[in-house]
Design an enzyme around this catalytic site. Sequence first.
Site, PDB file in Angstrom:
ATOM      1  CB  ALA A  96      45.200 -42.044 -16.940  1.00 33.42           C
ATOM      2  CG  ASN A 239      41.904 -42.703 -14.700  1.00 32.56           C
ATOM      3  OD1 ASN A 239      42.453 -43.588 -13.798  1.00 32.56           O
ATOM      4  ND2 ASN A 239      41.961 -42.710 -16.083  1.00 32.56           N
ATOM      5  CE  LYS A 295      38.945 -50.146 -13.187  1.00 34.75           C
ATOM      6  NZ  LYS A 295      39.709 -48.961 -13.983  1.00 34.75           N
ATOM      7  N   GLY A 325      49.915 -47.903 -12.335  1.00 35.87           N
ATOM      8  CA  GLY A 325      49.614 -48.281 -13.944  1.00 35.87           C
ATOM      9  C   GLY A 325      48.546 -49.531 -13.824  1.00 35.87           C
ATOM     10  CG  ASP A 328      46.291 -46.026 -16.457  1.00 30.09           C
ATOM     11  OD1 ASP A 328      45.040 -45.712 -16.271  1.00 30.09           O
ATOM     12  OD2 ASP A 328      47.163 -45.524 -16.396  1.00 30.09           O
TER      13      ASP A 328
END
Length: 457
Positions: A96, A239, A295, A325, A328
């Site tokens: 990350a 995360n 998010k 990904g 990130d």
Amino acid sequence: MPRQDAAASEATPSPGDPTAAPPRTPATPEPSPTPPLPHTAPHTPPRTQPRTQPPTPATPPTPLAVCVGESMAVLLPDRAGPLESVENFRLAVGGAESNVAGALAALGVPSAWISRVGDDGFGRRLLGELTARGVDVSAVAVDPHRPTGVYLKEVGGTTGERHDLGPGRSRLHYHRRGSAAAALSPELLDDPTAARLLAGARLLHLSGITAALSDDCLALLRALLAERRSDRLVSFDLNWRPALWRDRDLSVLPPLLDAADLLLLGSDEAEAAFGTGEPHALRRLFPSPATVVVKDEARLVTAIGRDGTTVAEPALTVEVVEATGAGDAFAAGYLAGTVRGLDQRRRLRLGHLSAACALTSHGDQGELPPDSVVGALLDASPEAWAATRVSADGIVSPALPAAPTSTYAFPTDPPTPSPASSRTAASASPTDRSAPVPPGGGAPDPRPAATPALGAP
């Protein structure tokens, strides 16, 4: 170059025949302090020197952003289906914090990654790839006793086999217990190279993964978050990795998140970790950060200030190639927008665009379109943003400079492949650019903002 860690503990010996690590190069001098986060143009390689002159070594830019955390070697299958049916794997790297560092560098924000790797081929591969992406790895320690972590990716398909995950699904299998990065500790702050990078950073990026690796890693995060500075923004991405927290005390995590200036949360991850994914509930749960960004997968990202000011921006519609990904990439795009002093909506849009480009390619990094395309999308009307489509072939949007609609085609052989994502969008977008925002999200700097050079080199 990374440094050899001669004082590493022998608690968890690493298999294999370790070789000597390359010597560390002299560190660059600490930059003079400048309170606001400055704008930076994308890094481009130096031009080839004439044959009559010896080549001039390139001087890497002084990092503005420092990312701290573990990265690992990644084994990617050559076919879809359960692992027992895979014959060959391709070696890559992932993590990350290093993903964010690489994406920031591609977005024109000089970055460094600080961690530990084993004295093995996987560690050398990690350092080589991050260096090639323009990331400063001078403060990465090479541990002669612990291995570099590894994870395998399993991709679902239509094989019909019993353990096939199914099309569009994937699973990661981690082998990281006792890794070199798990030995990160507050002793890192005494290392001269790491201390110099941290002292010069105007952005420090951390994540909850590090807190779950070991007690020493947790102590390092606490030490970094306790060192408050008015000229540095500290971002923290949850995360969430439930497997890592299975034998750990989850109560240590909320105080870490609440100590950051900027908090990034996935709504689904927050729901699993804290019992709610609702943006305003999370804002109440973490009152201290200047901004909390939530998010909501393929639908919407919401940024809420400490005073309750809320900006929400729908995601782009994307034909997903691979989802790894994307989170990130969003973080890097949003952070790059913050460094450049973009207003809140454009920060969210740059995050969405960065994630979309990652989701439309294989790997953890995506290639952004040229500055003109990025700028047009950030300035697009709500209707044009909603009508924008991103695929592996390119971007179709009425916001691009052609009528009635225009297409940008991605290069057929991009320098850095990456993943992509599927999203929809519609919302209001202000046309004024904000002044550079000081760390911590305070009042904008009164000086005029430079027009940002957006996009990859």
